[in-house]
Write an enzyme that holds these catalytic residues in place. Structure first.
Site, mmCIF file in Angstrom:
data_model
loop_
_atom_site.group_PDB
_atom_site.id
_atom_site.type_symbol
_atom_site.label_atom_id
_atom_site.label_comp_id
_atom_site.label_asym_id
_atom_site.label_seq_id
_atom_site.Cartn_x
_atom_site.Cartn_y
_atom_site.Cartn_z
ATOM 1 C CB ILE A 128 -0.947 0.017 1.216
ATOM 2 C CG1 ILE A 128 -0.130 -0.043 2.520
ATOM 3 C CG2 ILE A 128 -1.930 -1.113 1.152
ATOM 4 C CD1 ILE A 128 -0.953 0.137 3.759
ATOM 5 C CB ALA A 131 8.899 5.101 1.948
ATOM 6 C CB SER A 132 13.672 6.264 0.648
ATOM 7 O OG SER A 132 13.452 6.806 1.931
ATOM 8 C CB ILE A 133 13.610 3.559 5.009
ATOM 9 C CG1 ILE A 133 14.739 4.605 4.989
ATOM 10 C CG2 ILE A 133 13.831 2.581 6.145
ATOM 11 C CD1 ILE A 133 14.896 5.359 6.274
ATOM 12 C CB ALA A 134 10.281 0.284 5.308
ATOM 13 C CD GLN A 135 8.039 -3.223 -0.604
ATOM 14 O OE1 GLN A 135 8.800 -2.613 -1.365
ATOM 15 N NE2 GLN A 135 7.370 -4.302 -0.987
ATOM 16 C CB VAL A 136 3.335 -0.362 4.567
ATOM 17 C CG1 VAL A 136 2.271 -0.854 5.539
ATOM 18 C CG2 VAL A 136 4.342 0.529 5.281
ATOM 19 C CE LYS A 150 8.326 2.010 8.060
ATOM 20 N NZ LYS A 150 8.284 3.267 8.865
ATOM 21 C CG ASP A 285 7.676 12.121 8.417
ATOM 22 O OD1 ASP A 285 7.667 13.193 7.788
ATOM 23 O OD2 ASP A 285 7.869 11.029 7.864
#
Length: 510
Positions: A128, A131-136, A150, A285
């Site tokens: 869904i 991002a640059s560090i992780a995905q969910v 995540k 954030d």
């Protein structure tokens, strides 16, 4: 240790990308830029087709994940990168193409040491968010709970370590050139960025941050933090309660669902003030994509990788500064800056108060649509050079978050008055922390703690001065003057001479 030529190669490679997007123009033209840095920028730009309008966000996006995070940090520093660059960097989208699910599955299973099916009844292969560090990924646990999973991107730790190593080296070279570069303290900025990143790359720390924030926000029932599933969380995988709401960025959907956007804006501002001023631990954030309106009108937050922390003394100063700006008491605001050490003592308090008035007075009483916290911060940054104010890294995240919260509040309710909304909370907190009741309570706590330390203090005195033992007291001895002729071998010589004289006298008498 990485060799300097490697750092230079990376900087030139990144500089080449920045040059193609026109992002080095400001550095070359700024008279405060050290000459070696301008020279390196020209080398990186050589032969590149430079656009008329710089595209800073696109440049950082093209360099990679670490640069995206650094760009988001620099967006809070118009004094360092310039106002135009800071505004453009605010549009940085922390989004990258997703990692194939087969890689994500292996990452989850190796991190937990068990099969995916043993933890989740189902999990959506399409993320869904990436991002640059992780995905969910959305999932359902084996006990039927809907959760968000995540997962860190493979290899992201090594990539960030390499980039930060060069950032540190470059910051040290620039700061060593002295002048304006030294005042801005780039090494400290990169060190702060490094610490933020370290927290983001360990998802257990993100889970702990969410848990701590939830405890601190119990006094604000309109702000929700999702529950952590600790049994399915590791350093590389974070599992938490699924939030089913509408993003605050989708105003049309909020209105269609019957939400009061003005009330949502007020709840968001109060939640931020509770975190930053009352608790000293805040979500750093808080952009629109990380905030959701729940069906019952509450606001929920996600993504706790970047958190800010401010100690009590700094929070008191911050609250007094905000309240002073709200009420127009610029003299008190100036005094606080000197008390906090933000402005060197050789400057004049009254002159600094006048400079603050020039920044704050045009914005008082205006709705958010006609004013800007970001513009106010820009104005404050502009006077830092005149008063030799050094960078305060512990406030960087706060400044960034203030700009974000302002943007979300403006989207929800353009007519909201940020000062009037903030004033009651700040005033009440200051009365609670600095009023006579607080002074009496602090004194009672301090005195009670002192009383508790008395037994240990008495024991330490007894150790230092023990009671007399069983032997009788020594008789008094008369004082005899000690003659000191010299040190070392002189004492031995005097003793030998005295002995010889005594022996000689005895022989003569006999």
């Amino acid at each position: 240790m990485t060799a300097p030529p490697v750092h230079l190669y990376r900087l030139l490679k990144w500089g080449r990308i920045l040059a193609r997007h026109g992002a080095l123009t400001g550095i070359e033209r700024d008279p405060n830029t050290p000459r070696p840095v301008r020279r390196l920028a020209r080398i990186a730009r050589f032969g590149a087709r430079v656009p008329a309008v710089p595209r800073y966000a696109d440049a950082f996006q093209a360099i990679g994940p670490a640069a995206i995070k650094l760009g988001q940090t620099l967006a809070t520093r118009p004094d360092l990168v310039g106002e135009a660059a800071a505004r453009d960097l605010l549009r940085l989208q922390d989004a990258l193409p997703p990692v194939p699910f087969a890689v994500i599955r292996e990452r989850i299973e190796s991190s937990h040491g068990k099969k995916l099916e043993a933890m989740f009844a189902e999990i959506e292969e399409k993320p869904i968010g990436a991002a640059s560090i992780a995905q969910v990924h959305r999932a359902v646990t084996t006990d039927g709970k809907r959760v968000a999973v995540k997962v860190l991107r493979p290899g992201i730790e090594a990539e960030f370590a390499k980039a930060i190593d060069t950032y540190e080296w470059a910051a040290a070279q620039v700061e060593g050139m002295g002048g304006e570069a030294s005042r801005l303290r780039p090494r400290l900025i990169i060190e702060t960025f490094k610490r933020w990143t370290a927290r983001e790359l360990d998802l257990r720390r993100e889970a702990a941050s969410a848990s701590e924030l939830a405890e601190g926000m119990q006094a604000e029932p309109d702000f929700v933090v999702p529950t952590i599933d600790w049994q399915r969380t590791t350093g590389k995988v974070l599992t938490l309660e699924w939030i089913d709401g509408i993003k605050l960025s989708d105003v049309d959907a909020l209105v269609a669902a019957g939400h009061d956007t003005t009330a949502l804006a007020g709840k968001l501002i109060r939640a931020f003030l509770r975190q930053a001023i009352a608790e000293g631990f805040f979500h750093a954030d808080m952009h629109q994509g990380n905030l959701f309106a729940l069906p019952d009108g509450r606001i929920a937050a996600i993504d706790f990788g970047i958190m800010g922390r401010i100690d009590r003394r700094a929070r008191v100063w911050l609250a007094e500064i905000l309240y002073g700006l709200i009420t127009g008491n610029y003299k008190r605001v100036a005094e606080i800056h000197f008390e906090a050490g933000y402005v060197p003592a050789h400057h004049n308090v009254a002159e600094f108060a006048t400079a603050l008035r020039a920044v704050g007075e045009p914005m008082r009483g205006l709705p958010v649509k006609d004013m800007s916290v970001g513009a106010m911060l820009d104005g404050l940054f502009n006077i830092t050079r005149d008063f030799d104010m050094q960078t305060q890294p512990h406030l960087l995240l706060l400044q960034k978050t203030m700009v974000m919260v302002e943007g979300v509040a403006r989207t929800l309710d353009p007519d909201i008055n940020l000062w009037e909304t903030s004033a009651p909370f700040v005033r009440e907190w200051l009365r609670t922390e600095l009023g006579p009741e607080a002074a009496v309570a602090d004194r009672l706590v301090k005195d009670f703690r002192t009383l508790l330390r008395l037994p240990d203090l008495i024991r330490n005195i007894e150790l230092r001065y023990p009671a007399p033992g069983g032997a009788p007291p020594a008789p008094p001895l008369k004082e005899i003057q000690v003659v000191r002729v010299g040190g070392g071998w002189r004492y031995a010589a005097v003793a030998i001479i005295a002995l010889a004289a005594g022996v000689g006298a005895t022989l003569l008498l006999t």
